[in-house]
Structures are given as C-alpha cells and as structure tokens.
Design a protein around this motif. Sequence first.
Motif, PDB file in Angstrom:
ATOM      1  N   SER A  16      -1.290   2.104   7.210  1.00  0.00           N
ATOM      2  CA  SER A  16      -2.617   2.035   7.826  1.00  0.00           C
ATOM      3  C   SER A  16      -2.549   1.979   9.345  1.00  0.00           C
ATOM      4  N   PRO A  63       0.848  -1.195   0.000  1.00  0.00           N
ATOM      5  CA  PRO A  63       0.000   0.000   0.000  1.00  0.00           C
ATOM      6  C   PRO A  63       0.884   1.246   0.000  1.00  0.00           C
ATOM      7  N   ARG A  86     -12.826  10.750  -0.124  1.00  0.00           N
ATOM      8  CA  ARG A  86     -12.861   9.368  -0.606  1.00  0.00           C
ATOM      9  C   ARG A  86     -11.462   8.914  -1.017  1.00  0.00           C
ATOM     10  N   LEU A  87     -10.739   9.786  -1.700  1.00  0.00           N
ATOM     11  CA  LEU A  87      -9.379   9.440  -2.118  1.00  0.00           C
ATOM     12  C   LEU A  87      -8.466   9.222  -0.913  1.00  0.00           C
ATOM     13  N   SER A  88      -8.622  10.071   0.094  1.00  0.00           N
ATOM     14  CA  SER A  88      -7.755   9.998   1.274  1.00  0.00           C
ATOM     15  C   SER A  88      -7.991   8.725   2.075  1.00  0.00           C
ATOM     16  N   ALA A  89      -9.164   8.115   1.913  1.00  0.00           N
ATOM     17  CA  ALA A  89      -9.467   6.885   2.634  1.00  0.00           C
ATOM     18  C   ALA A  89      -8.808   5.665   1.998  1.00  0.00           C
ATOM     19  N   ARG A  90      -8.263   5.839   0.813  1.00  0.00           N
ATOM     20  CA  ARG A  90      -7.627   4.726   0.107  1.00  0.00           C
ATOM     21  C   ARG A  90      -6.157   4.622   0.512  1.00  0.00           C
ATOM     22  N   THR A  91      -5.631   3.402   0.428  1.00  0.00           N
ATOM     23  CA  THR A  91      -4.209   3.200   0.722  1.00  0.00           C
ATOM     24  C   THR A  91      -3.403   2.858  -0.526  1.00  0.00           C
ATOM     25  N   ASP A  92      -4.083   2.749  -1.674  1.00  0.00           N
ATOM     26  CA  ASP A  92      -3.390   2.325  -2.891  1.00  0.00           C
ATOM     27  C   ASP A  92      -2.985   3.482  -3.793  1.00  0.00           C
ATOM     28  N   GLU A 143     -13.960   7.189  -8.470  1.00  0.00           N
ATOM     29  CA  GLU A 143     -14.246   7.865  -7.205  1.00  0.00           C
ATOM     30  C   GLU A 143     -15.006   9.177  -7.435  1.00  0.00           C
ATOM     31  N   LEU A 199      -9.052   5.163 -11.514  1.00  0.00           N
ATOM     32  CA  LEU A 199      -9.459   5.181 -10.105  1.00  0.00           C
ATOM     33  C   LEU A 199     -10.111   6.519  -9.754  1.00  0.00           C
TER      34      LEU A 199
END
Length: 500
Positions: free
Chosen positions: A32, A28, A437-443, A481, A477
């Motif tokens: 996390s 990632p 929404r983007l900030s919640a992703r780890t990828d 989103e 992506l």
Amino acid sequence: MDIEQFRKAGYQAIDRICDYYYSLQEKPVISSVEPGYLRQHIPLSAPEEGEDFQVIADDYQKYIIPGLTHWQHPSFFGFFPTACTFEGILGDLYASSATNPGFNWASSPACTELEAIVMDWAANLLGLSPAFTNASGVGGGSIQTTASDSAMVAVVAARSLYQRDHPHAKMEDLVIYTTTQTHSLGAKAALVLGLKVRALDVKLEDQFSLRGDVLRDALEEDARIGRKPFILIATVGTTSSGAVDNMPEIREVASDYPSLWVHIDAAWAGLALSCPETREKLYLEEINSFAHSFCTNFHKWGLVNFDCSTLWVRDRKHLTDALDITPPFLRTKHGDAGTVIDYRNWHLALGRRFRSLKLWFVLRGFGVEGFRKYIRRCIDLNQQFAKLVEESETLSLVTAPSLALTVFRIVPKPDSEKQAVLSTESLNELNRLFFGRLSARTDILLTQTTLNGVFCIRLAVGAARTTEQHILNAYNLLSKEAESAIETWDQTINEMATIG
C-alpha cells in the motif's frame, strides 16, 4: 564481515525468512506504499563508512518488506505465478557462495556439466524428444534469463540460418511471425533487431488458437510481395487466455516452408507437459516432430526461483553459428577440441549465473511425482473456481478454462425476457468498474486483459500455499464485488436516464 559474523547473520536471515512465510497469509497481497516512499527512508548516497550489519538487516524488515507485492501469497492470482521454494532459495544461496561467471567449461566445470545434465532431466520430465537433449550431441538445452531472452536467441539463430541459406535476402524483407495473442516478446525481438513483425489474427471461435489456413494465407501473401518470413513464434498457453496454437495444422503448413523456423513459447503452460494426461491437449507429439526450439519457464509454474527459463534447440550448431565469438583470451584446449559445451555461445551475454544448481535442488527435492502433484493440484483448484463461475448468476467464462487459468467477466442475467442484453461496449464499461473495485483491494490480486475487444479478468492459480479455501474465499469476494459493481452501474445508468 568475517566468517563467524556471516554465520550469525545467516542464521538470523534464515529465521526471518521462515517467520515471513509463517506470517505470509496474514499480510496484504499488495503493498500500500505510494510512489517514492523509499526515498523518505534511505539516504540519497551510500555511507562513507561501513554500517553494522544488524542495522542493515533491520532496515530490510522496516523499509523493504512493506514495499513488496507478495507473489507467493495464497491469494495472489495475477499474471502468472512466480515460483519460490525453499529448495530453490538454498540453491541460489549455494550458487552465490561460490560465484563465477560460467562463460565456458574451464571457468567452473561443475557449472557447465550440471546444466547439461539437469536440462536433460527437465527435457525428460516434460516428455521432449531425445533430439532436444544435450546427450544427443546435436540438439541441446541451456538456461536463459527469461522467455523473452529465449525468444531473442531463437530469432537471432533463425535469422542467421536464413541468411546463410538465402545470402541475397535483404534485412528489410525479413519478417517475424507472431499472433495477436503472442506475448510481447515477439514484438520486442523485432524492435531490438530492427526487423518487421506480423501478428496473425486469431479468433474467439478458434479459442484464440492460430489456425493453419491463416498461417498459409500469410505466407503466400508475403511471398507475393517479396517479404521473407523466417520464424514463427507459436504459443502453448498464451498470457491472456492460455490459448494453444493449432500445432497439427502449423506442422502441415510448415512442411511446405522448410525455411520457416518454428519456435514454441510455452513459458507458462509448458510445465504442464510434466503430466502425461496434458500432453495430447498441448500437442507434445507435434512439437517433438517439427519444432526447431522450445522454451518454458521453470521460474513461473515450475517451483524454481527466478530466473530459470529453459530453452531447447533441435540443432545446437544453429546457435553457435549465430553467436560464437571466441577471442584469444577465451580459448581453451577443451573448447578448441570441441569436447565441452561453452554456454556463452548459446545466449547473448558472456557471463551467466549458476542457475542449474537451484533447478537440480528442486527436481531432486520434489522428485518427478512431487512436481506433477503440484501441477495437478493447481489445475484442480482452477477447475473448482471455473465450476463456481459457471454456476454463478453474475459471472461468466469468456473462454474455456486453460490448465490453471480462468478468464471471466460479469455478464448480468436479464431480470426479464424483455430486458435488453447489454452491448459489448456496455459490458466492457461494467467490467472495468468491477476490476477497478478489485484493484482497490489489498487482500487479493488479479489482472485484466482484452480478448479481441472484450474486457475481461484473469485468475491464475500457482502459489504453492493456495488451498481450496483460498479459491472459495476468492470466489465469494469476487461475487460480492460483482454485485456491488452491478448496483453502482445500474444507479449510474438510471441517473443518466433521468437527466436525459
């Protein structure tokens, strides 16, 4: 640890670093872990007895790597890049193996002499005037920690020069000029030095570039009320949008104000000057003709591991006049004779790391053409991303792409001609939802900014392992989103309308 134990541990460290880079793409981008996670694994005090190094090395793998944000990940598009190359890693390793404080030539002649040489190499790579080189004997370059330190040094030198030329000027009347898009380094310098700072307005219609008339109006206004602007921090490649201040117009105004020091902060974009095709756009000719100092960070977009901020001045005497303090225990015959550079007088600290070694390794390992190839590839990848945004039904550019940086946001196309266009406030709320929404992703990692009240998102290309496929994946992506954010937004608006 003895020499042979070090040899064994070193072999393992190199193997594990290689394995890390082989597996980097599968990791990632963002850690996390939760705040305070490390205290659950590491004792609150150092061990009384030394531990086996294998245990220490394994703990690095178990506890430290999970808490890293991987800035070299090919899907890291936030902030600006932080360079890391194997040449730079080895340069740091060699420098650490023969550590010394490097405060004067005598402390290790190779440290001073290599820095003077590679700073001239770097100046030539970027097309800087020979006036900025150490070989000129008048100007010169040195390696600082960060662009903030470089700006601080420039402000200290400019203040000292102004006070010598204007001995009756009061400290409380001195003013640092920045713009509303200048990096916080200007405000930080003012805070540390107890000086006033004035941020000059820049506008969207000017692509957030400082214009000459704005600068002249400010200078005339401050002159009327007794203030003394003594330095302008102009920018080539602002953090938020990659804006470039209008150097031809600044040069024209500055010619009427010879006491105004002009420092060029090109921390990120300055590395693009290595490519001749960018030099006109970035105003290299003007920079060479009138700037007092120039800074760019090789540790950002320049393939050299952190830290390596390069600062050049047109007249080194302005630095040494402001910063030279030589107690008896630091005096040497070569320093007294003026036959060597003592770099301690070119920055705020006394000691300094042997940073020129990794810059030397990188410039030799890549060569000028290899360096340019990397910069051009990043710019090309960003152009591909910007083109996708331009063709998008939901995403829109906020400003023109700047080198390897694109600033964009959601601007939904109306379903019909009668549908009202969203207000700036509504668009900002929608885009905050999108960024959440983007900030919640780890990828993937991108960063936010605000341009004169417009909330937007930045994508900066720079990781050495980013490819066209990573750009396409990022765009797909983001599009997905964005559609989800618009759907959630519409549902919220409809629910509010129903309740109303």
